[in-house]
Design a protein around this motif. Sequence first.
Motif, PDB file in Angstrom:
ATOM      1  N   ARG A 106      39.234  19.262 -17.369  1.00 56.78           N
ATOM      2  CA  ARG A 106      39.984  18.445 -18.157  1.00 56.78           C
ATOM      3  C   ARG A 106      38.955  18.371 -19.316  1.00 56.78           C
ATOM      4  NH1 ARG A 106      40.758  12.822 -15.127  1.00 56.78           N
ATOM      5  NH2 ARG A 106      38.239  12.780 -15.318  1.00 56.78           N
ATOM      6  N   MET A 135      41.044  16.245  -6.122  1.00 54.21           N
ATOM      7  CA  MET A 135      41.256  15.017  -7.018  1.00 54.21           C
ATOM      8  C   MET A 135      42.527  14.917  -7.700  1.00 54.21           C
ATOM      9  SD  MET A 135      38.433  13.894  -5.837  1.00 54.21           S
ATOM     10  CE  MET A 135      37.840  12.285  -6.624  1.00 54.21           C
ATOM     11  N   ALA A 137      43.611  12.641 -10.523  1.00 52.68           N
ATOM     12  CA  ALA A 137      43.269  11.626 -10.996  1.00 52.68           C
ATOM     13  C   ALA A 137      44.470  11.166 -12.300  1.00 52.68           C
ATOM     14  CB  ALA A 137      42.083  11.896 -11.854  1.00 52.68           C
ATOM     15  N   GLY A 194      38.517   8.201 -16.833  1.00 58.73           N
ATOM     16  CA  GLY A 194      39.507   8.930 -16.069  1.00 58.73           C
ATOM     17  C   GLY A 194      38.709   9.309 -14.721  1.00 58.73           C
ATOM     18  N   TYR A 195      37.783   8.619 -14.157  1.00 58.42           N
ATOM     19  CA  TYR A 195      37.494   8.869 -12.726  1.00 58.42           C
ATOM     20  C   TYR A 195      38.025   7.875 -11.986  1.00 58.42           C
ATOM     21  CZ  TYR A 195      33.792  12.141 -13.781  1.00 58.42           C
ATOM     22  OH  TYR A 195      33.041  13.334 -14.449  1.00 58.42           O
ATOM     23  N   ILE A 196      38.341   8.518 -10.668  1.00 59.23           N
ATOM     24  CA  ILE A 196      39.177   7.685  -9.567  1.00 59.23           C
ATOM     25  C   ILE A 196      38.047   6.537  -9.013  1.00 59.23           C
ATOM     26  CG2 ILE A 196      40.252   7.546  -7.430  1.00 59.23           C
ATOM     27  CD1 ILE A 196      41.234  10.625  -8.005  1.00 59.23           C
ATOM     28  N   GLY A 201      33.311  10.387  -6.945  1.00 57.66           N
ATOM     29  CA  GLY A 201      32.696  10.873  -8.227  1.00 57.66           C
ATOM     30  C   GLY A 201      33.088  12.256  -8.581  1.00 57.66           C
ATOM     31  N   ASP A 202      32.555  13.268  -9.358  1.00 57.65           N
ATOM     32  CA  ASP A 202      32.974  14.443  -9.666  1.00 57.65           C
ATOM     33  C   ASP A 202      32.866  15.350  -8.408  1.00 57.65           C
ATOM     34  OD1 ASP A 202      32.993  17.351 -10.933  1.00 57.65           O
ATOM     35  OD2 ASP A 202      33.013  15.961 -12.729  1.00 57.65           O
ATOM     36  N   ALA A 203      34.145  15.846  -8.161  1.00 53.59           N
ATOM     37  CA  ALA A 203      34.156  16.484  -6.757  1.00 53.59           C
ATOM     38  C   ALA A 203      33.507  18.163  -7.156  1.00 53.59           C
ATOM     39  CB  ALA A 203      35.793  16.829  -6.525  1.00 53.59           C
ATOM     40  N   GLY A 204      33.848  18.695  -8.466  1.00 54.07           N
ATOM     41  CA  GLY A 204      33.438  19.860  -8.697  1.00 54.07           C
ATOM     42  C   GLY A 204      31.878  19.933  -8.744  1.00 54.07           C
TER      43      GLY A 204
HETATM   44  N1  URA Z   1      38.042  14.577 -11.097  1.00 56.26           N
HETATM   45  C1  URA Z   1      36.952  14.307 -10.226  1.00 56.26           C
HETATM   46  O1  URA Z   1      36.335  15.136 -10.053  1.00 56.26           O
HETATM   47  N2  URA Z   1      36.657  12.975  -9.867  1.00 56.26           N
HETATM   48  C2  URA Z   1      37.505  11.998 -10.502  1.00 56.26           C
HETATM   49  O2  URA Z   1      37.116  10.922 -10.119  1.00 56.26           O
HETATM   50  C3  URA Z   1      38.719  12.215 -11.183  1.00 56.26           C
HETATM   51  C4  URA Z   1      38.710  13.742 -11.611  1.00 56.26           C
END
Ligand code: URA
Length: 211
Positions: A106, A135, A137, A194-196, A201-204
């Motif tokens: 993204r 995720m 989002a 744009g985070y849930i 958090g950031d899954a990656g």
């Molecule tokens: N991607 C993520 O890893 N976490 C989010 O909350 C949104 C997009």
Amino acid sequence: MSQEPTILIDHPLVQHKLALLRDKSTGTKEFKELVSELAMLMCYEATRDLPTEEVEIETPIATARVRKLAGRKLAFVPILRAGLGMVDGMLAMVPAAKVGHIGLYRDPDTLQPVEYYCKLPGDISERDVILLDPMLATGGSAVDAIRLLQARGAKHIKFIGIIAAPEGLDRLQRECPDVPVYLAALDDRLDSHGYIVPGLGDAGDRIFGTK
Ligand code: URA
Ligand code: PRP
């Protein structure tokens, strides 16, 4: 066209593992294991409707009529990077599945997905495809990945995510009504980045230990 259902998997084991996954004190090693275990449990639900056929086999004692998987073979397609964390769990359930990869990230400013990689099994059009991304989002990445799969001939696609925002789920259902969606949780909203929320958090970054 009628809308495929969204299945929220409320199983206690799924919800317990999701609780651990969300916790900010969960470190990379445990996070990765939990994503894989969740994928395994969710694979079990998402494959509930696979056709079987009755065949005869010999047990050490007698002849038995048993049921084996029949019909189209499976392909698992993770969206890089975070979807990669789900592949091992899926393969533990269906070792014969082939694996394709779709690379999307993204853009942090526009939140639009940018494609950088796509490698799919050559016979993808003959397989049932399960698209994987923890995720959902805005839904942009999942919809783009589904369009890529369809452009390569895939006709039967399911999506397994772990957490969705209402915005992403609405978009996926609206733009891809023929794709059933399996989730462990539907969260409250997206934040301004744009985070849930509450999300995880950031899954990656949490799977691969990056920041
Ligand atoms: N991607 C993520 O890893 N976490 C989010 O909350 C949104 C997009
Ligand atoms: C994350 C996530 C999804 C996407 C979801 O990936 O794994 O692919 O964001 O957001 P969307 O629904 O708004 O498109 P990200 O772009 O951060 O890439 P990464 O996994 O490589 O870090």
